[in-house]
Scaffold this active site. Structure first.
Site, mmCIF file in Angstrom:
data_model
loop_
_atom_site.group_PDB
_atom_site.id
_atom_site.type_symbol
_atom_site.label_atom_id
_atom_site.label_comp_id
_atom_site.label_asym_id
_atom_site.label_seq_id
_atom_site.Cartn_x
_atom_site.Cartn_y
_atom_site.Cartn_z
ATOM 1 N N ASP A 143 -5.482 -35.282 -21.781
ATOM 2 C CA ASP A 143 -5.097 -36.122 -20.644
ATOM 3 C C ASP A 143 -6.310 -36.814 -20.048
ATOM 4 O OD1 ASP A 143 -3.605 -36.636 -17.798
ATOM 5 O OD2 ASP A 143 -2.164 -36.167 -19.362
ATOM 6 N N HIS A 197 -4.123 -37.561 -12.953
ATOM 7 C CA HIS A 197 -2.976 -37.113 -13.744
ATOM 8 C C HIS A 197 -3.252 -35.771 -14.421
ATOM 9 C CE1 HIS A 197 0.008 -37.409 -17.152
ATOM 10 N NE2 HIS A 197 0.755 -37.915 -16.196
ATOM 11 N N SER A 364 6.285 -36.350 -17.952
ATOM 12 C CA SER A 364 4.976 -35.697 -18.080
ATOM 13 C C SER A 364 4.996 -34.320 -17.437
ATOM 14 C CB SER A 364 3.891 -36.529 -17.376
ATOM 15 O OG SER A 364 3.522 -37.652 -18.111
#
EC number: 3.4.-.-
Length: 387
Positions: A143, A197, A364
């Site tokens: 990520d 994120h 996600s």
């Protein structure tokens, strides 16, 4: 454009392929790699002028009709992180001197909304390392990288997460990816729509799997983009790590892209997934937020029985999917993904994020929660909480 690594050692093959493309009316669009491929790298990036998809498909046809030893060229597609912001609204005080507007697609100024700390669930107790003689379950997180937060600090001094040592992306990742301003002047920093994120995902894994640990590989920009080259390289790096005797129990990939009709163009990522499958390492992949049944990869590889991909969509209830979640026979598991609360990085110069918690929605986060539960399920039943 992606080509086999041997092209870096034999640049005359690029010249030969350019000659074939020129004969076919495409000019001479290919340039040799800027530097030789490092050891153990299977793919290198070949600079290309013009439409990379057209060049790749033309080169494939020409290479198949040529007796010369020329490489097969593949476009280096970009995957996108799967997030969406529900009930988007203007937020005038996310941080000092910074304005942000919500966006349904999750690719505007920011894709998350700040949350007060009282809405975050209590931090689960982590069992001591002494109860894990074979080591803790390991979640490999591909990520944006993980940043500091109190939730990821353990009282016993054993870190919950670590950066992958020795991992280097093959294609450069921007530190901060700017977003379109839509003719709106800004007087503050631009973090990119998916800044934080990876930290957000790490908080969800920590919530579901307190006894695991995270191995973080940064493959994603702050705009939520991941190149096929870096995705394949990271998956191959993890497969090599398992071969070397290191523990990797589950891989989390919260990004994807549509298939574009050419099976060959999916091969670099598929081959890397096969190497992990051969080592019994599952890969949890988010299904995407298009609200469609059109396959998104790598999640759609879940239908391939030779792979160990687990595709995860977002559900609104035990019997209904979230309206934004992709669906279809290729989506095999479901988890809550709407208005999920998790951690955000505590700070980034020169701005401090208020509260350091956020609401965010998307497949996600459904995938992250599933990966966490999977990892926690690997904890032996004999392991008990301290008295």
């Amino acid at each position: 454009m992606l080509v086999p690594a041997w092209v870096a050692e034999r640049p005359e093959t690029v010249e030969r392929l350019n000659g074939l493309l020129a004969e076919a009316g495409f000019g001479r669009p290919l340039s040799p790699p800027a530097a030789p491929a490092p050891p153990a790298v299977e793919l290198v990036e070949l600079p290309v002028q013009g439409d990379p998809v057209a060049v790749a498909r033309a080169s494939r046809r020409l290479a198949g009709r040529s007796d010369a030893d020329v490489p097969e060229c593949l476009p280096d597609y970009e995957c996108m992180a799967a997030t969406v912001e529900d009930d988007a609204r203007l937020e005038g005080s996310l941080y000092p001197y910074f304005r942000a507007s919500g966006c349904k697609s999750g690719h505007g100024t920011v894709a998350w909304l700040p949350a007060p700390d009282h809405v975050m669930l209590p931090k689960p107790i982590r069992r001591p390392a002494s109860q894990f003689p074979a080591g803790r379950p390991v979640v490999a997180l591909l990520d944006t990288g993980v940043r500091e937060h109190d939730w990821l600090v353990e009282t016993d001094g054993e870190p919950y997460w670590e950066e992958a040592q020795g991992w280097t992306p093959r294609r450069a990742i921007p530190e901060v990816a700017g977003q379109e301003s839509h003719s709106e002047e800004r007087d503050g920093p631009d973090f990119g729509s998916h800044w934080g994120h990876g930290t957000f995902l790490a908080g969800l894994v920590r919530l579901e799997a307190p006894d695991a640990r995270i191995l973080s590989l940064r493959v994603m920009s702050d705009a939520g983009r991941v190149s096929d080259l870096n995705a394949a390289h990271a998956l191959n790096w993890l497969a090599d790590r398992v071969c070397d005797g290191h523990r990797v129990d589950v891989v989390l990939t919260a990004f994807g892209r549509p298939g574009l009709g050419e099976d060959e163009e999916m091969e670099p990522v598929r081959e890397a997934l096969k190497r992990l499958a051969d080592r019994d390492v599952p890969v949890v992949a988010s299904a995407g937020n298009g609200g469609t049944d059109s396959p998104v990869y790598p999640a759609a590889f879940a239908v391939d029985p030779t792979l160990t991909v687990i595709s995860v969509g977002a559900c609104a209830s035990p019997t209904a999917r979230a309206p934004y979640s992709n669906h279809g026979v290729w989506v095999r598991q479901w988890h809550e993904g709407t208005n999920v609360v998790s951690i955000m990085p505590l700070s980034t110069a020169p701005v401090t994020v208020l509260g350091a918690y956020a609401y965010w929605s998307g497949t996600s986060f459904a995938a992250a929660r599933y990966a966490g539960r999977f990892a926690q399920g690997l904890v032996p039943a004999s392991v008990r909480l301290p008295d």
